[in-house]
Design a protein around this motif. Sequence first.
Motif, short mmCIF file in Angstrom:
data_model
loop_
_atom_site.label_atom_id
_atom_site.label_comp_id
_atom_site.label_asym_id
_atom_site.label_seq_id
_atom_site.Cartn_x
_atom_site.Cartn_y
_atom_site.Cartn_z
N ALA A 186 -13.13 14.24 12.80
CA ALA A 186 -12.57 14.63 14.33
C ALA A 186 -11.20 13.98 14.45
N LEU A 187 -10.78 12.96 13.96
CA LEU A 187 -9.42 12.59 13.95
C LEU A 187 -8.66 13.07 12.63
N LYS A 188 -9.33 13.66 11.58
CA LYS A 188 -8.44 14.24 10.84
C LYS A 188 -7.92 13.45 10.02
N ASN B 12 -2.21 9.17 24.73
CA ASN B 12 -1.42 8.08 25.65
C ASN B 12 -0.35 7.58 24.59
N LEU B 13 -0.50 7.45 23.44
CA LEU B 13 0.63 7.20 22.44
C LEU B 13 1.53 8.18 22.25
N HIS B 14 1.04 9.28 22.12
CA HIS B 14 1.92 10.73 22.06
C HIS B 14 2.65 10.99 23.26
N ALA B 15 2.29 10.77 24.29
CA ALA B 15 3.07 10.90 25.42
C ALA B 15 4.12 9.66 25.71
N LYS B 16 3.93 8.62 25.17
CA LYS B 16 5.10 7.46 24.92
C LYS B 16 6.00 7.53 24.01
N LEU B 17 5.70 8.17 22.74
CA LEU B 17 6.59 8.28 21.94
C LEU B 17 7.17 9.73 21.86
N GLY B 18 6.54 10.61 22.44
CA GLY B 18 7.29 11.95 22.24
C GLY B 18 7.30 12.57 20.87
N GLU B 19 8.54 12.74 20.61
CA GLU B 19 8.95 13.37 19.04
C GLU B 19 8.56 12.40 17.97
N GLU B 20 8.71 11.26 18.34
CA GLU B 20 8.57 10.00 17.38
C GLU B 20 7.19 9.88 16.95
N PHE B 21 6.14 10.70 17.61
CA PHE B 21 4.77 10.35 17.50
C PHE B 21 4.42 11.22 16.21
N LYS B 22 3.55 10.79 15.29
CA LYS B 22 2.99 11.33 14.00
C LYS B 22 1.54 11.16 13.94
N THR B 23 0.95 12.26 13.69
CA THR B 23 -0.61 12.08 13.52
C THR B 23 -0.91 11.09 12.25
N ASN C 253 0.83 -1.16 -0.10
CA ASN C 253 0.17 -0.05 -0.02
C ASN C 253 0.85 1.25 -0.11
N THR C 254 0.51 2.22 -0.70
CA THR C 254 1.18 3.58 -0.61
C THR C 254 0.39 4.60 0.29
N SER C 255 -0.54 4.13 1.01
CA SER C 255 -0.93 5.40 2.02
C SER C 255 0.14 5.39 2.99
N PRO C 256 0.08 6.78 3.20
CA PRO C 256 1.06 7.48 4.13
C PRO C 256 0.90 6.85 5.57
N TYR C 257 2.18 6.41 6.32
CA TYR C 257 2.11 5.90 7.54
C TYR C 257 2.36 7.11 8.59
N PRO C 258 1.94 6.86 9.65
CA PRO C 258 1.47 5.70 10.22
C PRO C 258 0.05 5.64 10.36
N TRP C 259 -0.40 4.30 10.61
CA TRP C 259 -1.91 4.03 10.70
C TRP C 259 -2.47 3.72 11.94
N LEU C 260 -3.55 4.15 11.98
CA LEU C 260 -4.32 3.78 13.49
C LEU C 260 -5.48 2.55 13.20
N VAL C 261 -5.31 1.32 13.81
CA VAL C 261 -6.09 0.36 13.82
C VAL C 261 -6.96 0.09 14.99
N ALA C 262 -8.05 -0.44 14.96
CA ALA C 262 -8.97 -0.71 16.22
C ALA C 262 -9.71 -2.03 16.07
N ASP C 263 -10.07 -2.62 17.17
CA ASP C 263 -11.14 -3.84 17.10
C ASP C 263 -11.82 -3.62 18.07
N ILE C 264 -13.08 -3.32 17.92
CA ILE C 264 -14.13 -2.69 18.95
C ILE C 264 -15.10 -3.76 19.17
N GLY C 265 -15.29 -4.38 20.23
CA GLY C 265 -16.33 -5.28 20.79
C GLY C 265 -17.25 -4.46 21.49
#
Length: 336
Positions: free
Chosen positions: A108-110, A63-74, A11-23
Motif C-alpha cells: 500500500a505504501l509502495k 500532511n507532510l507532502h502539503a507541508k514540504l511541497g516540492e521538497e517531499f519525496k515518496t 546504510n545505503t538504503s535510499p532516503y527519505p525514510w518513514l519511521v513510526a512508533d505505534i502504541g
Amino acid sequence: MDIVSSSTSRNTSPYPWLVADIGGSNARFGWVAGPNQGVEHVQTLAVHEFATPIAASQTYLANLHAKLGEEFKTPHCAAFAVATAVGQDQISFTNSHWSFSQAAVKSALKLDQFLVLNDFEALALSLPCLSPEQIRAHDRLPEQSGTLAVVGPGTGLGVGSVIQTRHGWIAIPGEGGHATLAATDDFESHVLSNARCEFPHVSAERLLSGIGLPVLYRAVAKTMGDLPQDFSTERIVELGLSGDNLVCVKTLDCFCALLGSFCGNIALTVGARSGVYIGGGIVPRLGDFFFHSRFREKFEAKGRFHAYLQDIPTALIIDTLAALSGAAFAIEQSEA
C-alpha cells in the motif's frame, strides 16, 4: 521542526525514510531525510481515529507532502515499532483495534524495504545514544556500554534490552510485561489477591500500565477497606499527586514500589549491569513523586543480591520520541 537525534548512518538504503512508533493510544510518525539528519517532522495521531496503520500512515504522508511541497519525496523505506509481538506477517495489537499484514503495508505504501520491530526493541536500540538531556537519573547516569534494559509503563507495559557486541548493538525484544507480578510484603500480597478477583492471572501489565492503574486502584481500595470509585488512570494520577485522595496516593506509592521490584527482576534476568531505563508515558507524569518513592528501595531489595542491584543505575527517559530514533537505527543496521 522537531528533530530526534539518531546515530551515524552506515546504510545505503535510499532516503527519505518513514519511521513510526505505534502504541495502544497513539501513533507517532517521523521522517529521516538523509544521513545524519535525525528524525524530523514528528506528528502524533490518535489510534482510535483511524481504521488501520495504513490509513494513519497515508494521512501523515499527505500532511507532510502539503507541508514540504516540492521538497517531499515518496519514501521507499520504513520501519514501524509496534506495541505487540512481532515475527509473523500478521500483526495484531494487544491494546487497540489495529491489525495489519506486513505485506499489505509494504504494498500500500509502495515500499522497497519495510521493517517491523517491537516498540521496546526500538526503544532499547535508542538507549546507547540517549543524551543526558533526554533522561533523568536517580543518582548517576547509566553507562553507554555493556547490557542495558528498559521497562515502560504506557498503555501497556513494555520490556526490552540491548547488548553491546563487537558487531554493534543488538536489541533483544520480549513480552516481559506479561510475566506474573510478585508481591514483596503483606500489603502487596493482599493487593494481588484482590486483583485476582478480577483476573486469574495478574501480570505486571495488569497493574503497572495505563490500562492497569484502575485495576491497581480498586485492589488497593479493597485492601484499605475503602469503596473504590470509577476513576480513570488520569484521575487517579491527578488525585494521587495532589494528595486529595488517600487511596489514590497509596495507589501511586504501590505502583512505584511494584515497578521498582519488577525492574529489579528484569535487571537480574538480563544482566543489565550498565543500567535500567524507565520509558513509557505514565512515570514522567509523576515527576518528583516517582523520585521520592520507594522505587529505588524496592529495586535493590533482592536479599543476597542487594549489592548487585545497588550498583546498577536507573534513569527515567523524559524524551517520549526516543523510540523513533531506535526505529531509524534498525534501518541503518539492516544493511550495515
